[in-house]
Design an enzyme around this catalytic site. Structure first.
Site, PDB file in Angstrom:
ATOM      1  N   HIS A  40      27.249  38.743  56.633  1.00 54.46           N
ATOM      2  CA  HIS A  40      27.009  39.479  58.002  1.00 54.46           C
ATOM      3  C   HIS A  40      28.092  39.323  58.962  1.00 54.46           C
ATOM      4  O   HIS A  40      27.833  39.906  60.131  1.00 54.46           O
ATOM      5  CB  HIS A  40      25.821  38.687  58.480  1.00 54.46           C
ATOM      6  CG  HIS A  40      25.742  37.206  58.819  1.00 54.46           C
ATOM      7  ND1 HIS A  40      24.824  36.303  58.824  1.00 54.46           N
ATOM      8  CD2 HIS A  40      26.630  36.595  59.647  1.00 54.46           C
ATOM      9  CE1 HIS A  40      25.248  35.230  59.349  1.00 54.46           C
ATOM     10  NE2 HIS A  40      26.078  35.132  59.816  1.00 54.46           N
ATOM     11  N   ASP A  54      36.860  27.040  51.186  1.00 54.39           N
ATOM     12  CA  ASP A  54      37.098  27.416  52.587  1.00 54.39           C
ATOM     13  C   ASP A  54      38.121  27.113  53.124  1.00 54.39           C
ATOM     14  O   ASP A  54      39.033  26.703  52.394  1.00 54.39           O
ATOM     15  CB  ASP A  54      35.624  26.786  53.380  1.00 54.39           C
ATOM     16  CG  ASP A  54      35.357  27.442  54.670  1.00 54.39           C
ATOM     17  OD1 ASP A  54      36.079  28.139  55.249  1.00 54.39           O
ATOM     18  OD2 ASP A  54      34.182  27.303  54.779  1.00 54.39           O
TER      19      ASP A  54
END
Length: 345
Positions: free
Chosen positions: A250, A202
């Site tokens: 998404h 990340d």
């Protein structure tokens, strides 16, 4: 009065149109600390609630009645207590505390959803302005950022626990969690699969959260962080036999998602597995409601994201080279299933 057989009534529309009232009632109860209070005292009268939470009788009765109707409280007509779902998920300090997610929706999402018609007409987010900001997090306060990660952590922990039961990772040793945030998936999967080591990939500003969480969970030796940015990095960290994409795809449009899946294919070892964990929309496009609403949420929050139909995810996996695609369904707060693909030997 029950409508005659075959006759429609506006009652379902009334429930839908009043949905925002349910959201606000739940958020108010969480902000007041109602469920925390009832967890401590176990049972209380209206007078007790008024005295201890600083309310007067009229609004207190209304809120207590509403929470009881929503099955968040139980009542014998005089005393109130938490329902099982409230006691498990709405009491601060519980493992899967859901209250921060409720607060996040009330603080950040509610106003943006109020401009849904604008988002539909402009095809642009209403939570932030892409013309002046690079992301929805650019101008948020430290307090809002902390609330966001706390909310995501509570949802991810429950979803990760459900995923651990739904898939078999007994043969896996190294997992790469792409966009893994605070490392919740590594922790929850690690509770079930003791031989699994997770690398959380990340942003540099986020990756340390995973190391802190791993240390707090006693898994510092099994969870590590790899700072990076999958929006810019040409390659993902390699050497893993499982790569997880949970609630990542998404957030972006189809073209970017296809390219990210190709990066995943290059990163996973031959014979390894990709896991896409999402709230999938059915191929018929008729729901489920959670997937449809989450997709609309992507409209007000992102520039190009959506919750996609199952066959769209399958196409990205297949086009990247994955085979033996399978879908595993389960029920969780942040997903309704996982799609798995295998990289040929």
């Amino acid at each position: 009065m029950v409508a005659p057989a075959g006759r429609v009534t506006p009652t379902p529309l009334m429930r839908i149109a009043s949905g925002f009232g349910m959201t606000k009632a739940l958020a108010a109860a969480v902000d007041l600390g109602l469920f925390d209070y009832l967890s401590k005292v176990v049972t209380a009268t209206t007078a007790d609630v008024c005295r201890d939470l600083g309310l007067v009788e009229r609004p207190a009765v209304m809120l207590l009645t509403t929470c009881t109707a929503l099955e968040l409280l139980e009542s014998d007509g005089e005393h109130y207590r938490n329902s099982a779902v409230a006691e498990e998920f709405l009491v601060l300090g519980k493992r899967h505390y859901f209250g921060d997610y409720v607060k996040l929706k009330n603080v950040r999402a509610y106003e943006s959803w109020g401009e849904l018609l604008k988002a539909l007409r402009t095809n642009a987010p209403t939570m932030w302005d892409p013309k002046t900001q690079d992301s929805p997090f650019e101008d948020i306060s430290q307090e809002e950022a902390q609330l966001f990660y706390s909310a995501m952590r509570s949802i991810s922990a429950y979803t990760a626990a459900a995923l651990a039961k739904a898939v078999d990772l007994s043969g896996a040793k190294k997992l790469l969690d792409v966009g893994g945030g605070s490392g919740v998936y590594g922790i929850e999967l690690g509770r079930v699969y003791e031989n699994l080591h997770t690398t959380v990939y990340d942003l540099p500003s986020v990756a340390p959260l995973a190391e802190q969480a791993a240390a707090a969970a006693g898994m510092a030796d099994r969870i590590s962080a790899a700072p990076g940015d999958f929006l810019k990095d040409e390659r993902l960290p390699g050497g893993h036999d499982v790569v997880l994409l949970s609630s990542v795809l998404h957030n972006w449009g189809p073209e970017f998602d296809a390219s990210l899946v190709r990066k995943v294919y290059e990163a996973v070892e031959p014979g390894g597995t990709v896991i896409v964990c999402e709230v999938f929309v059915s191929d018929d496009g008729d729901g489920p409601l959670e997937g449809a609403l989450m997709s609309l949420n992507m409209l007000v929050e992102t520039s190009g994201g959506a919750n996609y139909r199952k066959h769209e995810y399958e196409t990205w996996l297949t086009d990247a080279g994955f085979t033996d695609i399978e879908f595993v369904s389960f029920e969780a707060a942040g997903a309704n299933g996982a799609m798995l693909g295998r990289k040929p030997l």
